[in-house]
Motif scaffolding. Structure first.
Motif, PDB file in Angstrom:
ATOM      1  N   LEU B  30      -1.958   0.491   7.540  1.00 12.06           N
ATOM      2  CA  LEU B  30      -2.432   1.249   6.370  1.00 12.06           C
ATOM      3  C   LEU B  30      -3.956   1.311   6.372  1.00 12.06           C
ATOM      4  CD1 LEU B  30      -0.071   0.134   3.477  1.00 12.06           C
ATOM      5  CD2 LEU B  30       0.011   2.195   4.871  1.00 12.06           C
ATOM      6  N   ALA B  45      -8.796   4.910   0.428  1.00 10.89           N
ATOM      7  CA  ALA B  45      -8.054   4.008  -0.459  1.00 10.89           C
ATOM      8  C   ALA B  45      -7.108   4.802  -1.356  1.00 10.89           C
ATOM      9  CB  ALA B  45      -9.025   3.197  -1.309  1.00 10.89           C
ATOM     10  N   LEU B  46      -7.621   5.903  -1.862  1.00  8.57           N
ATOM     11  CA  LEU B  46      -6.779   6.758  -2.697  1.00  8.57           C
ATOM     12  C   LEU B  46      -5.588   7.255  -1.896  1.00  8.57           C
ATOM     13  CD1 LEU B  46      -6.397   8.314  -5.370  1.00  8.57           C
ATOM     14  CD2 LEU B  46      -7.728  10.163  -4.361  1.00  8.57           C
ATOM     15  N   VAL B  48      -4.070   5.858   0.669  1.00 13.38           N
ATOM     16  CA  VAL B  48      -3.060   4.819   0.858  1.00 13.38           C
ATOM     17  C   VAL B  48      -2.260   4.621  -0.430  1.00 13.38           C
ATOM     18  CG1 VAL B  48      -2.711   2.371   1.330  1.00 13.38           C
ATOM     19  CG2 VAL B  48      -4.315   3.688   2.705  1.00 13.38           C
ATOM     20  N   GLY B  49      -2.972   4.646  -1.563  1.00 16.50           N
ATOM     21  CA  GLY B  49      -2.284   4.527  -2.841  1.00 16.50           C
ATOM     22  C   GLY B  49      -1.287   5.655  -3.040  1.00 16.50           C
ATOM     23  N   LEU B  50      -1.710   6.863  -2.719  1.00 19.15           N
ATOM     24  CA  LEU B  50      -0.826   8.022  -2.873  1.00 19.15           C
ATOM     25  C   LEU B  50       0.382   7.900  -1.969  1.00 19.15           C
ATOM     26  CD1 LEU B  50      -3.480  10.860  -2.965  1.00 19.15           C
ATOM     27  CD2 LEU B  50      -1.891  10.294  -4.786  1.00 19.15           C
ATOM     28  N   LEU B  52       1.893   5.145  -0.868  1.00 17.90           N
ATOM     29  CA  LEU B  52       2.880   4.181  -1.358  1.00 17.90           C
ATOM     30  C   LEU B  52       3.530   4.662  -2.648  1.00 17.90           C
ATOM     31  CD1 LEU B  52       0.999   0.897  -0.521  1.00 17.90           C
ATOM     32  CD2 LEU B  52       2.855   1.994   0.716  1.00 17.90           C
ATOM     33  N   SER B  53       2.732   5.257  -3.517  1.00 15.24           N
ATOM     34  CA  SER B  53       3.321   5.692  -4.787  1.00 15.24           C
ATOM     35  C   SER B  53       4.266   6.868  -4.569  1.00 15.24           C
ATOM     36  CB  SER B  53       2.226   6.056  -5.785  1.00 15.24           C
ATOM     37  OG  SER B  53       1.612   7.265  -5.409  1.00 15.24           O
ATOM     38  N   ARG B 331       7.829   8.667   4.965  1.00 16.84           N
ATOM     39  CA  ARG B 331       7.851  10.110   5.221  1.00 16.84           C
ATOM     40  C   ARG B 331       7.798  10.897   3.921  1.00 16.84           C
ATOM     41  NH1 ARG B 331      11.752  11.315  10.353  1.00 16.84           N
ATOM     42  NH2 ARG B 331      10.437  10.214  11.817  1.00 16.84           N
ATOM     43  N   VAL B 332       8.461  10.367   2.916  1.00 19.58           N
ATOM     44  CA  VAL B 332       8.409  11.039   1.614  1.00 19.58           C
ATOM     45  C   VAL B 332       7.011  10.884   1.032  1.00 19.58           C
ATOM     46  CG1 VAL B 332       9.299  10.986  -0.735  1.00 19.58           C
ATOM     47  CG2 VAL B 332      10.866  10.751   1.177  1.00 19.58           C
ATOM     48  N   GLU B 335       3.966  13.050   2.170  1.00 23.48           N
ATOM     49  CA  GLU B 335       3.879  14.399   1.604  1.00 23.48           C
ATOM     50  C   GLU B 335       2.986  14.392   0.366  1.00 23.48           C
ATOM     51  OE1 GLU B 335       7.926  15.441   0.972  1.00 23.48           O
ATOM     52  OE2 GLU B 335       8.276  15.855   3.091  1.00 23.48           O
ATOM     53  N   ASN B 336       3.056  13.282  -0.364  1.00 25.56           N
ATOM     54  CA  ASN B 336       2.200  13.144  -1.540  1.00 25.56           C
ATOM     55  C   ASN B 336       0.719  13.157  -1.132  1.00 25.56           C
ATOM     56  OD1 ASN B 336       2.127  12.894  -4.305  1.00 25.56           O
ATOM     57  ND2 ASN B 336       1.947  10.666  -4.242  1.00 25.56           N
TER      58      ASN B 336
END
Lengths: 355, 375, 311
Positions: B30, B45-46, B48-50, B52-53, B331-332, B335-336
């Motif tokens: 990551l 950082a944003l 990586v956050g996106l 995982l969320s 993978r999902v 896309e975010n």
């Protein structure tokens, strides 16, 4: 670990607050789903040019997602766009048709527009442009510029949209040069630049002197440039890839169409419908001519263009024979939109098969 | 090999240590991805956050992640079985495709059958077709000594071409304006989604709960049952039956197994058939539940992901489920990232590649330890 | 009779095209061959070619020198190959899985980093006629009116054959693929030999990628390699791990593709599904035929096995 978690929370909070701030400004959010990378100079690129134009308006913000595979994944992408509260979502490939309809059912307040399909619902419209009119005109240029009366056409897949383009192009060629033939090679790829270049070279090897294409890559243009032949572009003005070869291109201009749709959504007057505008709306056009195209050719083609714009000339009007010479469209008749959408035969003058 | 250090094989596997190693490798990858985003001027950082969320952070993420994990899990389960016998089957992709074709053939040919026949018929036909395709490689291996890595890889491509031929030719739906799609499956051949909002509303459940559940389950379909059944059967088969024991034994030493009278060739054909059947099942479920007809875009590389998942999971069933969900979620989630940061789609591949490489390298520390060399 | 004439006439240009479209696949095939001969299966060829192609493009784009670009392409793919080495030779990861990971990673990375450069053009290598030889009738245009990388690809198989069959290093390399324990007994480190095979092979694969960027397209486009790496993997097996047969396989494949395109342009309907299946069917058929004749396919006995680190 703790710091990391804090970081994530912070990041999430930031993204949420950004979303809230955007809502306050009451801007309209538009989503675009593309099937190929935007840098391909082809279909997706033509939509992305328009998206970039929309983005320049301060009250419109646009989002796109490229290379979205048609099929199960596309439904999720459209779904997440709808969840993020976009007001209008353009899905720009045939395979997105059913996923778009499925998502639209769950988000009745969002407007969806699907390109190149044929289904509509309460909040899904479909649209496409009559690019075949531009194809016809570029065919005329090719027919007038060929010296060997042999024109090559590098084509992607045998689906109606591509067949329609080949047929319109050939009718254009034959309208000005009844002796010319259009030879078709299928690559079975939308985007494999090296392969599509090879396909064009193979056509040049058997003696064609103009290359036309229905591909997303500029590969065929490159081939024509290398071999000193002429080429006809598609999707966007491809002259930068082949300045010596590029005669003209059939091009899209989605800006006015998209602006109008956005405007309708904003005013609340948007209606789902099947929209298939032609040259008169400016959605399709031909690029500026290359410097090698002489004045009389330009004049002939421009005159026909005006007739098409004025509705005085219809591309697929009889008499039209098919490859075997059989009369398929009676004189005085024109092909219906339904027939155009499901084209599965070649007109007289095409050398090639349907698979 | 390394000066000053000696590599020693671990006699006992790490227990919790392996979790720590995985977490470390995952975090490292990551970090690398965050840096790659920074390179192109995005907020790493944003991003990586996106990521995982998107995969795990929302109510609706889980249904989507689960939906994607189903085919990966099924393919991977079969692949792991082959790997246990030291059969390097990387043909789950082709078996998935041929399975879809088998199932579609059944649905199109017997469209008028009643639902209780059509659906099982479709599933069985898909499993037989996928199993048969896998057996081709098994027979080539046992009868003609052909390396299965090669034959399965070749058969993947051939399978995909057969799909294209059928979908551009005989199976093209005339009602679809000559586009390359098959006719729709009849309703009884469509695998339903788990959560049926209107049913539960009629049942008298409050609208809020129905809404939350609909979000949570999303598009996840009853194919999840086949995962549970297949997973349990596989575990039972390997641990409690003689045949399962033989597979593990023959995998660790083929020659010794032959001496012990274990029918090695038949075992090879059996595990390949099971793998093909599972992959075929994955294919037809994906087709029937999400697209409701056959399209060329059904092929998205689950078969290759399955190889990776099987290996990461060390062929253990529960871990396969875990890694299938992790990879599906990524993978999902990616896309975010694409949508919010507008990065190009190739970022998804890069991310997946980096994670695979770091986790793969990290597994070394599971199996070996470094000891100071005293000379 | 005269119906056949055009089909004969396109043979010549088809062969010319086959030579140049085959060149990148030839480099990659020979690279993979070296690695597999040393016992390392590397399914990451596709990804390595992508990275090689991007590096070659960037090298040429920023310096203007195609030769510098070529070196960048070779060395960057060598780095990727060494990553494979790190995972398999040091960290004991599975060669199959690591190769797949490398393909996913390489394709993604090259496309991702290449995004800002899409459709930018470079000078690259253009056709360069060999004096005298190019004027030989028939053969001249086919073989000697190509670009300089094609000429290099004529020499390369001979060099490789010599290296593998006639040098001590080649002997050690082949032995490492067959029986690493015996190599160690002879006082040579099989690990070191495998590293060498990976680096040399990786460099060659990189040249294949570089060819696509520097000579085929002369610009950067997404997904430039489009599956050619996998074809190279298939051709190594088709070639029974022998450089000479690899050359034959590559030109047979590219020749048939080039010819069928031209036949299609002349108006013959070719079922393209069959065309795309061809290299894979061909490989299976050849392997099957050799097995039926009771011949060994020549696969290195220790292919895809890792050396045990404790040894």
């Amino acid at each position: 670990m703790f710091k990391r978690a804090m970081f994530l929370v912070l990041a999430l909070a930031l993204s949420c607050s950004a979303a809230l701030a955007a809502d306050a400004a009451k801007e309209i959010k538009i989503g675009f789903v593309y099937v190929s990378p935007v840098g391909d100079a082809g279909w997706s690129y033509s939509h992305d040019l328009a998206r970039q134009e929309l983005e320049k308006h301060s009250d419109i913000s646009t989002y796109y997602m490229e290379s979205v595979p048609e099929g199960a994944d596309s439904e999720r992408v459209i779904l997440s766009m709808a969840r993020k509260g976009y007001d209008l979502i353009f899905t720009t490939s045939f395979g997105y048709m059913d996923p778009t309809l499925k998502v639209a059912k769950q988000f009745p307040k969002t407007a969806f527009m699907h390109a190149s399909g044929y289904k509509t619902s309460e909040n899904v419209g479909n649209y496409f442009g009559r690019i075949y009119q531009s194809r016809y005109l570029t065919g005329m240029v090719a027919g007038l510029m060929t010296k060997k009366n042999q024109i090559g056409y590098v084509a992607a897949f045998p689906i109606p949209e591509v067949v329609r383009g080949i047929n319109a192009f050939t009718l254009g060629v034959r309208a000005v040069n009844p002796k010319a033939e259009v030879r078709v090679v299928w690559t079975k790829t939308w985007y494999d630049p090296a392969l599509e270049k090879d396909a064009a070279i193979s056509l040049l090897d058997i003696g064609v002197d103009v290359i036309a294409q229905h591909q997303d890559s500029p590969g065929p243009q490159e081939a024509a440039q290398d071999r000193g032949a002429y080429s006809v572009g598609y999707h966007s003005d491809m002259s930068r890839f082949a300045p010596e070869a590029h005669l003209v291109a059939a091009v899209w201009n989605w800006v006015p169409f998209y602006l109008e749709a956005v405007d309708q959504v904003r005013k609340g007057t948007w209606q789902p419908k099947s929209d298939w505008p032609g040259m008169e709306s400016g959605i399709v056009d031909i690029s500026p001519y290359g410097k090698m195209v002489p004045e009389d050719v330009r004049a002939t083609v421009d005159q026909r263009k005006q007739e098409i714009v004025d509705g005085k000339y219809v591309v697929f009007s009889g008499p039209i024979n098919d490859q075997s010479g059989k009369l398929r469209v009676e004189p005085g008749k024109v092909l219906s939109d339904q027939e155009l959408i499901s084209f599965d035969w070649f007109v007289d003058g095409v050398v090639g098969t349907m698979n | 090999m390394m000066s000053g250090w000696r590599i020693v094989s671990r006699t006992e596997p790490r227990e919790w240590g392996s979790v720590v190693i995985f977490a470390a490798a995952f975090a490292l990858s990551l970090l690398i991805c965050g840096l790659l985003l920074q390179v192109q001027g995005k907020d790493g950082a944003l991003g990586v956050g996106l990521l995982l969320s998107g995969g795990f952070g929302h109510l609706y993420s889980y249904g989507e992640t689960l939906l994607k994990a189903i085919p990966i899990f099924l393919c991977s389960l079969g692949v792991a079985l082959c790997f246990r016998l030291q059969i390097w089957n990387i043909g789950a992709e082709g078996q998935y495709v041929i399975g879809t074709l088998g199932g579609t053939w059944f649905v199109l040919t017997f469209a008028s059958l009643p639902g209780w026949l059509l659906l099982p018929g479709m599933l069985i036909s898909a499993m037989l077709a996928g199993g048969f395709w896998a057996c081709v490689s098994a027979v080539l291996r046992q009868r003609f000594g052909m390396n299965e890595i090669i034959s399965t890889l070749m058969l993947n491509y051939i399978g995909i071409e057969i799909l294209k031929y059928l979908i551009y030719g005989p199976w093209r739906d005339p009602a679809a304006m000559n586009f390359p799609v098959s006719p729709y499956f009849s309703d009884s051949a469509v695998i339903a989604q788990i959560w049926n909002s209107s049913f539960w509303l009629d049942f008298g459940l409050s609208e809020n709960i129905v809404d939350v559940m609909a979000q949570l389950c999303g598009r996840a379909h009853w194919g999840i049952l086949s995962c549970l059944i297949a997973g349990c059967l596989c575990s039972f088969f390997l641990q409690k039956t003689r045949l399962g024991y033989e597979i593990t034994a023959a995998g660790s030493n083929a020659k010794a197994a032959r001496f012990a009278g274990i029918p090695y060739s038949r075992l090879v054909i059996l595990v390949m058939f099971i793998c093909g059947a599972l992959a075929g099942l994955a294919g037809i479920q994906e087709c029937s539940a999400t697209l409701e007809r056959l399209e060329p875009h059904i092929v998205v590389g689950y078969g290759y992901t399955a190889v990776v998942v099987a290996w990461l999971a060390k062929l253990r069933t529960v871990r396969i489920a875990f890694f299938a969900i992790i990879l599906a979620g990524l993978r999902v989630g990616v896309e975010n990232v694409q949508l919010e940061l507008q990065v190009s789609n190739s970022f998804a591949n890069t991310l997946e590649g980096i994670i695979l490489i770091t986790v793969l390298a990290g597994q070394f520390f599971n199996d070996y330890s470094l000891k100071r060399k005293f000379s | 009779m005269e119906d056949f004439l055009p089909y004969l006439a396109v043979l010549l240009p088809a062969m010319t095209a086959a030579i140049s479209t085959g060149a990148p696949i030839l480099y990659a095939t020979l690279g993979e061959l070296v690695m597999e001969r040393g016992g390392v299966l590397n399914l990451g060829v596709e990804g390595m070619m992508m990275v090689g192609a991007l590096a070659a493009f960037l090298g040429c784009y920023h310096t203007g020198s195609p030769w510098f670009g070529l070196l960048c392409g070779g060395f960057s793919a060598m780095l990727m190959s060494m990553l494979h080495g790190a995972i398999c030779l040091i960290f004991q990861g599975s060669q199959v899985v690591s190769g797949l990971a490398l393909t996913i990673f390489g394709t993604g990375l090259a496309n991702y980093l290449g995004t800002p450069y899409i459709q930018m053009k470079i000078q690259g290598f253009t056709a360069l006629d060999v004096p005298l030889l190019s004027s030989i009738p028939v053969l001249g245009p086919i073989f000697f009116q190509q670009d300089v990388l094609v000429y290099l690809s004529y020499i390369l198989p001979f060099l490789l054959w010599w290296l593998l069959m006639r040098t001590r290093f080649g002997l050690a390399l082949r032995a490492t693929g067959e029986n690493p324990a015996a190599v160690r007994a002879a006082g040579i480190s099989p690990g070191a030999v495998r590293w060498a095979a990976l680096m040399l092979g990786g460099f060659l694969v990189g040249l294949g990628g570089a060819y696509l960027a520097l000579a085929s397209m002369r610009m950067w486009v997404d997904n430039l390699v489009s599956g050619r790496g996998w074809i190279a993997v298939a051709l190594v097996i088709f070639a029974f791990w022998r450089p000479g047969r690899a050359v034959f396989g590559v030109y047979l494949f590219s020749g048939i593709t080039a010819y069928l395109f031209r036949a299609q342009a002349l108006g013959v309907g070719i079922p393209t599904a069959f065309l795309s299946m061809l290299p894979y069917l061909m490989t299976l058929a050849v392997l099957l035929a050799s097995s039926l004749r009771g011949k060994d396919s020549g696969a290195p006995a220790d292919l895809a096995n890792n050396l045990r680190p404790e040894d």
